[in-house]
Design a protein around this motif. Sequence first.
Motif, short mmCIF file in Angstrom:
data_model
loop_
_atom_site.label_atom_id
_atom_site.label_comp_id
_atom_site.label_asym_id
_atom_site.label_seq_id
_atom_site.Cartn_x
_atom_site.Cartn_y
_atom_site.Cartn_z
N ILE A 38 0.99 -1.22 0.11
CA ILE A 38 -0.24 0.17 0.02
C ILE A 38 0.89 1.35 0.16
O ILE A 38 0.58 2.15 -0.70
CB ILE A 38 -1.00 0.03 1.27
CG1 ILE A 38 -2.02 -1.06 1.10
CG2 ILE A 38 -1.54 1.34 1.42
CD1 ILE A 38 -2.90 -1.29 2.40
N ILE A 39 1.95 1.20 0.94
CA ILE A 39 2.80 2.42 1.07
C ILE A 39 3.39 2.59 -0.44
O ILE A 39 3.56 3.68 -0.73
CB ILE A 39 3.81 2.13 2.15
CG1 ILE A 39 2.87 2.14 3.53
CG2 ILE A 39 4.78 3.33 2.11
CD1 ILE A 39 3.67 1.76 4.84
N ALA A 40 3.85 1.63 -0.79
CA ALA A 40 4.89 1.67 -2.31
C ALA A 40 3.86 2.29 -3.44
O ALA A 40 4.17 3.10 -4.13
CB ALA A 40 5.21 0.27 -2.57
N LYS A 41 2.54 1.99 -3.23
CA LYS A 41 1.68 2.20 -4.26
C LYS A 41 1.14 3.78 -4.29
O LYS A 41 1.25 4.61 -5.20
CB LYS A 41 0.26 1.26 -4.44
CG LYS A 41 -0.67 1.58 -5.47
CD LYS A 41 -1.92 0.86 -5.27
CE LYS A 41 -2.92 1.08 -6.33
NZ LYS A 41 -4.02 0.21 -6.30
N LEU A 42 1.06 4.05 -2.99
CA LEU A 42 0.48 5.41 -2.69
C LEU A 42 1.61 6.44 -2.73
O LEU A 42 1.22 7.74 -2.84
CB LEU A 42 -0.37 5.57 -1.48
CG LEU A 42 -1.52 4.75 -1.32
CD1 LEU A 42 -2.08 4.93 0.12
CD2 LEU A 42 -2.45 5.27 -2.44
N LYS A 43 2.77 6.03 -2.50
CA LYS A 43 3.95 6.90 -2.72
C LYS A 43 3.85 8.08 -1.57
O LYS A 43 4.04 9.26 -1.99
CB LYS A 43 4.43 7.51 -4.00
CG LYS A 43 4.60 6.28 -5.14
CD LYS A 43 4.75 6.73 -6.51
CE LYS A 43 5.00 5.81 -7.39
NZ LYS A 43 5.25 6.27 -8.66
#
Length: 436
Positions: A38-43
């Motif tokens: 999730i963190i990687a996707k939302l940046k």
Amino acid sequence: MKQVNAILGTALIVSAATLSVLSYSAGAADLPKSTQKIIAKLKLPPALLKGLEEEAKMPAKMLAAAKKEKGRLKIGGTWDSDQFSKLIAPFKERFPFIDVRYARATRHDRVIKPLIAYQNGRIINDIISGVGAKFVLFRNLNAIENLSSVPNWKNVPKGMKHPKGLWIGQRLRYWCMSYNTDRVKKAELPKTWDDLITDKRWHNKKIGLGNRPNLWLIGLWGTKGRKWATQYARDLLHVVNPQLRKEGMNALIGLTVAGEFDAALPSAAYRTGQMIQKGAPVGWHCPEPVPLSISEMVVMRGSKRKNSALMFINWFLSKEGQISQFASNLAPPVHRDLQTKEFLTFPDQIVGKKIAFRDPEVLESDLPKLLRVWDPLWFSGRGMKLVTVDSTITRLKRGARYVVFKVKGKSHTVKVSGSRTEVSVKGKEAGRKQLK
């Protein structure tokens, strides 16, 4: 009211200088895999993630007690099933011993049935979201747990949680207009709600209007006053002459996309954003002030899975829980540190504008007053007249799906919907099966 506006007015302004991509540290690598994705996707900016792991921890006593509880943790809500599966993934990784069963349900099945069951000594849902105006019934029955003891209660600003701990905000919901981008130019969109009345471009069936004044007009009632809201309702239905639709609010967005009308009112920002992600020709616009409401979530008193329920609430109010919900359905968080433009689907439509906040407590006193104005106008617009009668039921058909009664000697048959008809027996919420 002022405090909520102050929070929304200041917290939404975030420096672009903080928008750097998170580089995983040793601590980040220890997060649940679903959270890492999730963190990687939302940046997200690293500053927003500060304290995420700490907030996801549970009190030792609560954790130990939850491990002893048997059975499934039952949650009834308004998330779509696939959205909830994504939302709950980090929680399941952290606490695999809690077996969660979720059901998306109508207001009747989600709210009324648990109330009826509670009155009969049964708990059929441990956690309920979206209780809305029915909160007062839960409160009067002493049917809900105090949530203020969970550590992450402090993360939610005043006005977005019950002052005595009886409900917690699930998400912020901005209710304005969705519009078909192939049929409407941005320059045509109304800057204020009054512009919608005065601009003939929106008159004569150009708007699909849903029968949900509790979602948007009640906020304007509180901000602009009863006199203004009363006249506005009359002008909207008589002067603007919209299409009065019986579909749900999500369906109205779909009909806007299909070209059934140019715009739909009211439409939730996050739901419109979901349609845009699918490539639909739809936009979302908010005249000023921006109606804002909060979906309430409660835990039923007497649940045999009380500690498991409180663990979910505590996790949900953490940064991880709030970010996970946003990633699953674009719902703006209630966490005080996450009320930023990164978590708004249409920040240009909200940031810097005045907010018309609907306090859930206001529903108890002001909503009946609004409906006394709205309902006759709505039914009149559909070619009907709203009449209140006292009568005796003379016959029930198909398990009380149809009720027969007489008025002035004439027999009438009406349909009793399981989800849209409110039934009370001896002053208490009831289902149609309890009619006699």
